[in-house]
Design a protein around this motif. Structure first.
Motif, short mmCIF file in Angstrom:
data_model
loop_
_atom_site.label_atom_id
_atom_site.label_comp_id
_atom_site.label_asym_id
_atom_site.label_seq_id
_atom_site.Cartn_x
_atom_site.Cartn_y
_atom_site.Cartn_z
N THR A 306 -6.86 -1.10 6.45
CA THR A 306 -6.80 -0.78 5.02
C THR A 306 -7.45 -1.85 4.15
N MET A 308 -5.85 -4.02 2.65
CA MET A 308 -4.94 -4.16 1.51
C MET A 308 -3.85 -5.18 1.81
N ASP A 312 0.87 -3.98 -1.47
CA ASP A 312 0.12 -2.83 -1.98
C ASP A 312 0.24 -1.63 -1.03
N SER A 316 1.86 1.94 -2.05
CA SER A 316 1.15 3.19 -1.81
C SER A 316 2.01 4.18 -1.04
#
Length: 358
Positions: A306, A308, A312, A316
């Motif tokens: 990801t 990320m 986060d 999500s």
């Protein structure tokens, strides 16, 4: 009464009926499935008519199956039966939903809990507390995201301590060993290296499903959330989620007699494989052919796929769940934390529980 069941990967099955003197009456099956020959539809309707409304899913499945087999054997049908996109169990689940004994996601509001960092054994105790509270009618269904600051390893309820745990590695890395109430395998959890959640739902939500089917049903949203992050994921075996790059996550369950289901999942975000293999004995055997001997090797499917930050990713996942289910933000009550701490002292922090399977 009206009930529907969408077969995973299949068709929609709908049942309309009335309950007369606690028995099914005026049963009408419909849907976008395929059924041959046409008169098999009437056989199913007749077979269900007069059956007690409280009949379990398995027995309803048997009633439908035997009625079709008998009609085919005696030549009462124009040809052999073909059920495409559904089966007898799907009909049974739709009936149970029609009479209110099985539920759908739409029937529930899920309370989302993000209480922040807690000690590992408190996290495990809360699984028991929240599941028992649902069974006792004290709280509704919950989705709880875990946070922790300590290094820990969680072992399944039925795993052998000495087969799984290396005490030298535990001491060297200051690891807290926790035995959870659900089955499944060991989880090595440092702060920030995993994404973990617990989902507590009524048994009616998975009514009629085998354990294997309920894993896929309760984890279906996870695959959707991963896809939204650009991760191609699929179910692997009964309780794992994998991508082309390898395993991402594993799930475990516990069902209580009072009608509550605990389902939790741990997803690898960025795990130090070398440290994990020093703590977990079985992990060494499982990972021996996966090129994880280097101290610098990481197990990082969520981070690498990801790009990320872990927080986060969790945000999500929470948004995706809320977009697809009815939810409300909630919080742990002081008395729930007190109940969890009592369980830590009397159960989860005791040698008898931690070593209950030596």
């Amino acid at each position: 009464m009206h009930g529907e069941f969408k077969v995973p990967g299949g068709k929609l099955v709908a049942v309309d009926l009335v309950v007369d003197d606690d028995r099914l009456a005026r049963v009408r099956l419909s849907g976008d499935f395929f059924l041959e020959p046409d008169d098999a539809l009437e056989v199913i309707d007749r077979a269900l008519t007069g059956v007690p409304a409280s009949t379990p899913t398995g027995e309803l499945t048997r009633v439908v199956t035997e009625a079709l087999e008998e009609a085919e054997r005696t030549g009462a049908l124009a040809g052999p039966v073909a059920m495409v996109g559904f089966d007898a169990r799907a009909v049974a689940v739709a009936v149970r939903r029609a009479v209110g004994l099985a539920t759908t996601w739409q029937d529930h509001t899920i309370e989302v809990l993000r209480p922040g960092p807690l000690p590992p054994r408190t996290l495990a105790a809360l699984d028991q507390v929240l599941t028992e509270e649902l069974a006792e009618g004290m709280r509704g269904p919950t989705l709880r995201f875990w946070e922790w600051d300590e290094r820990a390893v969680f072992i399944g309820s039925f795993q052998s301590y000495r087969n799984e745990i290396d005490d030298d590695g535990v001491a060297a890395h200051d690891v807290t060993v926790v035995r959870r109430i659900s089955g499944g395998g060991a989880m090595f959890m440092e702060a920030g290296n995993c994404v973990t959640f617990s989902l507590v739902v009524p048994a009616s939500l998975v009514d009629g499903m085998s354990f294997e089917q309920s894993y896929a049903f309760l984890d279906a949203w996870v695959l959707g959330a991963l896809a939204e992050l650009g991760v191609e994921a699929r179910f692997a075996g009964m309780n794992d989620v994998a991508s082309p790059a390898g395993k991402i996550a594993g799930s475990a369950q516990k069902r209580l007699a009072g009608g509550a289901v605990l389902h939790h999942m741990t997803m690898a975000y960025d795990i130090d494989a070398d440290k994990m293999l020093q703590v977990l004995r079985i992990g060494r055997e499982k990972m021996s052919d996966k090129g994880t001997r280097s101290a610098n090797k990481r197990v990082d499917p969520l981070r690498s796929q990801t790009g990320m930050a872990r927080e986060d990713v969790i945000d999500s996942f929470a948004r995706y769940f809320a977009d697809h289910h009815r939810t409300k933000d909630s919080a742990l009550l002081p008395e729930e934390l007190e109940r969890a701490e009592h369980l830590v002292r009397t159960k989860f922090d005791t040698e008898a529980w931690i070593h209950r399977v030596p």
